[in-house]
Design an enzyme around this catalytic site. Structure first.
Site, PDB file in Angstrom:
ATOM      1  N   ARG A  46       0.978  -0.737   0.065  1.00 21.85           N
ATOM      2  CA  ARG A  46       0.136   0.119   0.703  1.00 21.85           C
ATOM      3  C   ARG A  46       1.174   1.416  -0.438  1.00 21.85           C
ATOM      4  NH1 ARG A  46       1.878   1.749   4.343  1.00 21.85           N
ATOM      5  NH2 ARG A  46       0.364   3.635   3.991  1.00 21.85           N
ATOM      6  N   ALA A  48       1.049   4.947  -1.875  1.00 18.97           N
ATOM      7  CA  ALA A  48       1.036   6.130  -3.392  1.00 18.97           C
ATOM      8  C   ALA A  48       1.976   4.815  -4.364  1.00 18.97           C
ATOM      9  CB  ALA A  48       0.471   6.915  -3.822  1.00 18.97           C
ATOM     10  N   ASP A 229      -2.140  10.540  -2.278  1.00 24.13           N
ATOM     11  CA  ASP A 229      -2.092  10.277  -3.295  1.00 24.13           C
ATOM     12  C   ASP A 229      -2.891  10.303  -4.226  1.00 24.13           C
ATOM     13  OD1 ASP A 229      -2.801   8.405  -0.535  1.00 24.13           O
ATOM     14  OD2 ASP A 229      -2.385   7.267  -1.962  1.00 24.13           O
ATOM     15  N   ASN A 239      -5.744  12.581   0.103  1.00 22.34           N
ATOM     16  CA  ASN A 239      -4.876  11.490   1.416  1.00 22.34           C
ATOM     17  C   ASN A 239      -5.564  11.005   2.289  1.00 22.34           C
ATOM     18  OD1 ASN A 239      -2.071  10.913   1.875  1.00 22.34           O
ATOM     19  ND2 ASN A 239      -2.162  11.365   4.031  1.00 22.34           N
TER      20      ASN A 239
HETATM   21  O1  MRU Z   1      -4.605   3.020   2.084  1.00 23.37           O
HETATM   22  P1  MRU Z   1      -3.876   3.321   2.098  1.00 23.37           P
HETATM   23  O2  MRU Z   1      -2.425   2.819   3.180  1.00 23.37           O
HETATM   24  O3  MRU Z   1      -2.987   2.948   0.883  1.00 23.37           O
HETATM   25  O4  MRU Z   1      -2.782   5.259   2.057  1.00 23.37           O
HETATM   26  C1  MRU Z   1      -2.373   5.812   1.584  1.00 23.37           C
HETATM   27  C2  MRU Z   1      -1.350   6.720   2.522  1.00 23.37           C
HETATM   28  O5  MRU Z   1      -2.971   7.406   2.530  1.00 23.37           O
HETATM   29  C3  MRU Z   1      -0.392   7.694   1.881  1.00 23.37           C
HETATM   30  O6  MRU Z   1      -0.794   8.589   2.930  1.00 23.37           O
HETATM   31  C4  MRU Z   1       0.093   8.078   0.689  1.00 23.37           C
HETATM   32  O7  MRU Z   1      -0.316   7.210  -0.392  1.00 23.37           O
HETATM   33  C5  MRU Z   1       1.513   9.094  -0.024  1.00 23.37           C
HETATM   34  S1  MRU Z   1       2.477   7.684   1.186  1.00 23.37           S
HETATM   35  C6  MRU Z   1       3.616   7.449   0.522  1.00 23.37           C
END
Ligand code: MRU
Length: 336
Positions: A46, A48, A229, A239
């Site tokens: 998980r 981005a 994201d 995000n």
């Molecule tokens: O649902 P997730 O855990 O994939 O969510 C991730 C996030 O919201 C992070 O803050 C985002 O991807 C940036 S991480 C480098």
């Protein structure tokens, strides 16, 4: 020594299974695009940039396993692309690798390796640019940095986005403490960010999500650092759910709110935040955790996995190549 978040090993992809952290460190061996889709959907991998790399390797697995001239290849690309909708990195990296279809599986794999390397380099650059900006904004003194979700090596390849900045501050001996929020409902903050902060030997204290705005108002925080994201062309930023509340709290308290994201997360094709598709992960994650119901059986629930913070609440965007000071009216956010 912790294994890399994601790497290609002899024709398969090795991932740390993030659903098992912090107590169990186990490597998942992914050998088909369908397994990769499943790993992305259930958040075994998980964040981005990390799902962008996973999508690229998924296309490489498809090319090797079903061949590039088959309808199965197209179906695999389609299901990888759509495994999660909000982070632009996934569709972007799947498209980038699938576009090389005519050049064969080897070339696709080479591109996936290049994407992984780019994300790794980007994390280092964001750490430096972000730490410089914060010391400039807040002053050269010990920094108390609030953050949400997990934005570290687990969400990228190494170091991370917002957490890379926190790590860099720590390495420069400028971090008083990190203040990670738990990040309901899947607890990426308490399960993953604390695990990474412990490994980097950084000072931190964990907070429940609802304590964030109060600590900001009480003057206990110098800066908020979040990942993204998807950054829309106007700077609106999707995000993890809860980010918007913290941005409101930061604005109320006059605390800088900094988004840290690689250029691969900036999306020129999405004009504003209202165009970003927000993943809905269904009620089960809200009404229970780890197999235990925390609400009466049959309780209906709403579960948006992300929210959108409007650009007017964001002080600056730090990417791997630039710092955009929204607070000074800088822009446009996306190069023409
Ligand atoms: O649902 P997730 O855990 O994939 O969510 C991730 C996030 O919201 C992070 O803050 C985002 O991807 C940036 S991480 C480098």
């Amino acid at each position: 020594m912790t294994a890399p978040t994601i790497q290609w090993v002899d024709g398969s992809v090795h991932l740390i299974d993030q659903t098992l952290l912090p107590h169990t460190e186990e490597i998942l061996e992914i050998t088909s695009p369908a397994e990769m889709v499943n790993a992305i959907e259930r958040l075994a991998i998980r964040g981005a940039p990390a799902i962008g790399v996973a999508g690229a390797y998924g296309v490489a697995l498809a090319a090797v396993s079903v061949g590039i001239d088959t309808t199965e290849f197209e179906e695999a690309v389609d299901s990888l692309r759509n495994a999660r909708p909000t982070a632009v990195n996934l569709a972007r990296m799947v498209d980038r690798t699938a576009a090389l279809r005519a050049n064969g599986p080897e070339r696709i794999l080479e591109e996936a390796h290049a994407i992984r390397e780019e994300e790794l380099q980007a994390s280092v650059a964001m750490g430096d640019l972000g730490a410089d900006l914060i010391l400039d904004l807040v002053g050269d003194r010990p920094i108390r940095a609030m953050t949400i979700c997990n934005t570290g090596a687990l969400a990228t390849v190494e170091r991370g986005t917002a957490l890379s900045v926190i790590q860099t501050l720590h390495e420069r001996d400028r971090l008083q403490e990190a203040l990670p929020l738990e990040t309901r409902p899947l607890l990426q903050g308490s399960r993953l960010t604390t695990w990474e902060l412990q490994k980097m030997d950084a000072p931190f204290r964990l907070l429940v999500d609802s304590a964030g705005p109060f600590l900001l108002a009480r003057g206990d925080v110098d800066v908020v650092l979040t990942g993204a994201d998807r950054v829309a062309a106007n700077g609106d930023t999707a995000n993890k759910i809860g980010t918007f509340s913290i941005a409101l709290g930061a604005a109320h308290a006059g605390v800088p709110f900094i988004v840290v994201a690689p250029e691969s997360t900036v999306d020129a094709n999405t004009a504003t935040g209202s165009e970003i598709e927000i993943e809905d992960r269904g009620p089960s994650e809200v009404v229970g955790f780890g197999g235990t119901l925390t609400a009466p059986s049959g309780t209906p629930a709403i579960n948006p996995a992300f929210d959108v913070t409007p650009v007017d609440l964001i002080t600056a965007l730090v990417t791997d190549g630039r710092v955009i000071r929204y607070d000074r009216g800088e822009g446009p956010q996306v190069p023409a």
